[in-house]
Design an enzyme around this catalytic site. Sequence first.
Site, PDB file in Angstrom:
ATOM      1  N   LYS A  17       0.851  -1.216   0.000  1.00 33.95           N
ATOM      2  CA  LYS A  17       0.000   0.000   0.000  1.00 33.95           C
ATOM      3  C   LYS A  17       0.871   1.244   0.000  1.00 33.95           C
ATOM      4  O   LYS A  17       2.037   1.218   0.392  1.00 33.95           O
ATOM      5  CB  LYS A  17      -0.944   0.027   1.210  1.00 33.95           C
ATOM      6  N   GLY A 105       9.982  -0.335   3.899  1.00 31.96           N
ATOM      7  CA  GLY A 105       9.914   0.675   2.837  1.00 31.96           C
ATOM      8  C   GLY A 105       8.735   1.611   2.944  1.00 31.96           C
ATOM      9  O   GLY A 105       8.545   2.467   2.086  1.00 31.96           O
ATOM     10  N   ALA A 108       4.027  -1.253   3.967  1.00 31.22           N
ATOM     11  CA  ALA A 108       3.313  -2.225   4.806  1.00 31.22           C
ATOM     12  C   ALA A 108       3.542  -3.668   4.373  1.00 31.22           C
ATOM     13  O   ALA A 108       2.627  -4.491   4.460  1.00 31.22           O
ATOM     14  CB  ALA A 108       1.811  -1.900   4.865  1.00 31.22           C
ATOM     15  N   ASP A 144      -1.853  -1.465  10.028  1.00 32.58           N
ATOM     16  CA  ASP A 144      -2.183  -1.541   8.598  1.00 32.58           C
ATOM     17  C   ASP A 144      -2.774  -2.892   8.196  1.00 32.58           C
ATOM     18  O   ASP A 144      -3.211  -3.058   7.049  1.00 32.58           O
ATOM     19  CB  ASP A 144      -0.913  -1.342   7.748  1.00 32.58           C
TER      20      ASP A 144
HETATM   21  O1  C5P Z   1       0.910  -0.731  14.192  1.00 37.73           O
HETATM   22  P1  C5P Z   1       2.304  -0.909  13.720  1.00 37.73           P
HETATM   23  O2  C5P Z   1       2.962  -2.131  14.300  1.00 37.73           O
HETATM   24  O3  C5P Z   1       2.472  -0.844  12.235  1.00 37.73           O
HETATM   25  O4  C5P Z   1       3.113   0.321  14.283  1.00 37.73           O
HETATM   26  C1  C5P Z   1       4.512   0.376  14.320  1.00 37.73           C
HETATM   27  C2  C5P Z   1       4.928   1.583  15.118  1.00 37.73           C
HETATM   28  O5  C5P Z   1       4.632   2.781  14.391  1.00 37.73           O
HETATM   29  C3  C5P Z   1       4.248   1.739  16.464  1.00 37.73           C
HETATM   30  O6  C5P Z   1       4.926   1.023  17.462  1.00 37.73           O
HETATM   31  C4  C5P Z   1       4.347   3.243  16.689  1.00 37.73           C
HETATM   32  O7  C5P Z   1       5.634   3.613  17.135  1.00 37.73           O
HETATM   33  C5  C5P Z   1       4.191   3.799  15.281  1.00 37.73           C
HETATM   34  N1  C5P Z   1       2.807   4.167  14.979  1.00 37.73           N
HETATM   35  C6  C5P Z   1       2.261   5.290  15.565  1.00 37.73           C
HETATM   36  N2  C5P Z   1       0.964   5.622  15.312  1.00 37.73           N
HETATM   37  C7  C5P Z   1       0.209   4.889  14.453  1.00 37.73           C
HETATM   38  C8  C5P Z   1       0.748   3.745  13.825  1.00 37.73           C
HETATM   39  C9  C5P Z   1       2.053   3.408  14.112  1.00 37.73           C
HETATM   40  O8  C5P Z   1       2.934   5.986  16.343  1.00 37.73           O
HETATM   41  N3  C5P Z   1      -1.029   5.260  14.214  1.00 37.73           N
END
Ligand code: C5P
Length: 320
Positions: A17, A105, A108, A144
């Site tokens: 994405k 990258g 996702a 995601d």
């Molecule tokens: O949800 P995901 O594992 O992809 O998120 C990775 C990191 O990106 C989280 O630990 C956080 O530090 C950051 N993040 C964030 N706010 C979001 C999504 C991700 O701060 N809405």
Amino acid sequence: MSQAVESRGVTVRVPGKINLELVVGPLREDGFHELATVFHTVGIYDHVTATPAATWSVQVSGQTAEGVPTGADNLALKAAKSLARRYGVEEAAALSIDKNIPVAGGMAGGSADAAAALVACEALWELQVSRDELEPLAARLGSDVPFLLHGGTAIGSGRGERLAPVLARGELHWVLWVSTGSGLSTPEVYAECDRLREAAGEPVPDPAPSGELIAALRTMDTSAVGAALRNDLQEAACSLYPVLEDVLEAGTSLGAQGAIVSGSGPTVAFLVGTQAQAIDLSVGLAARGPAGDIRRATGPVAGAQVVQSVAPAGPPTFTG
Ligand code: C5P
């Protein structure tokens, strides 16, 4: 991708994405940021195959396999195990990932593999669980992951896991600049965004999607979509990865109608009007832009889809 016929197995194709808009709100108490984002799948795919096995395992091959963890912290493996736990499945599965989406990258790729593993194992174990029912499990794996169960173009809110589809007709043509060096860590890019905001001393309002982008998507007016692209993480990604400024500049001067860092980067997405313009831009970028892999893709495309299912008796069935 391996075409070997196993006794039983399911292969799922899943796209990467980009975010056409990523409005980052305040940091929440749980460590995530409140978002208003517009997700958009593009036709660059990983394939995840699940087969029954005595023990859990994951193996990774393909163009972008390097750097993908193959231990217990692999997100696809976590996804398969969490599905088994949730529905009381006592079998284990062996996962095989054919990787083509850039790693670290901003597209996702890890979340895509997790979504694909959920769909593959759901089919393998014949659980009869719908995509909507998989969403809470998906959200716990990553912000995601729910979107990649569905694909298309969608507004994401909360930390990105709450979805509403966007009515978009037609296709968008993209040229992607993919770093051949190291990737960017998503938490580090969010932390850099916070640091830059704190240094600027500006208040951070609650995030809201812009009407311009949604209206432009409804009519698929490419130049209006290009003008409405927005990523609040772009400045932070460029601060950590300064060559991105040169990449953005190169694509814009070569005629792109829009240019944006994808998610937390470092992939950069350029929007053009036609397939022919995509070819021209990719040739120009390869010749004159900073070193990187140049890919072309169209969007939106469907999310995780079963493309091959092998039953114990009889030949494989192909779909999609
Ligand atoms: O949800 P995901 O594992 O992809 O998120 C990775 C990191 O990106 C989280 O630990 C956080 O530090 C950051 N993040 C964030 N706010 C979001 C999504 C991700 O701060 N809405």
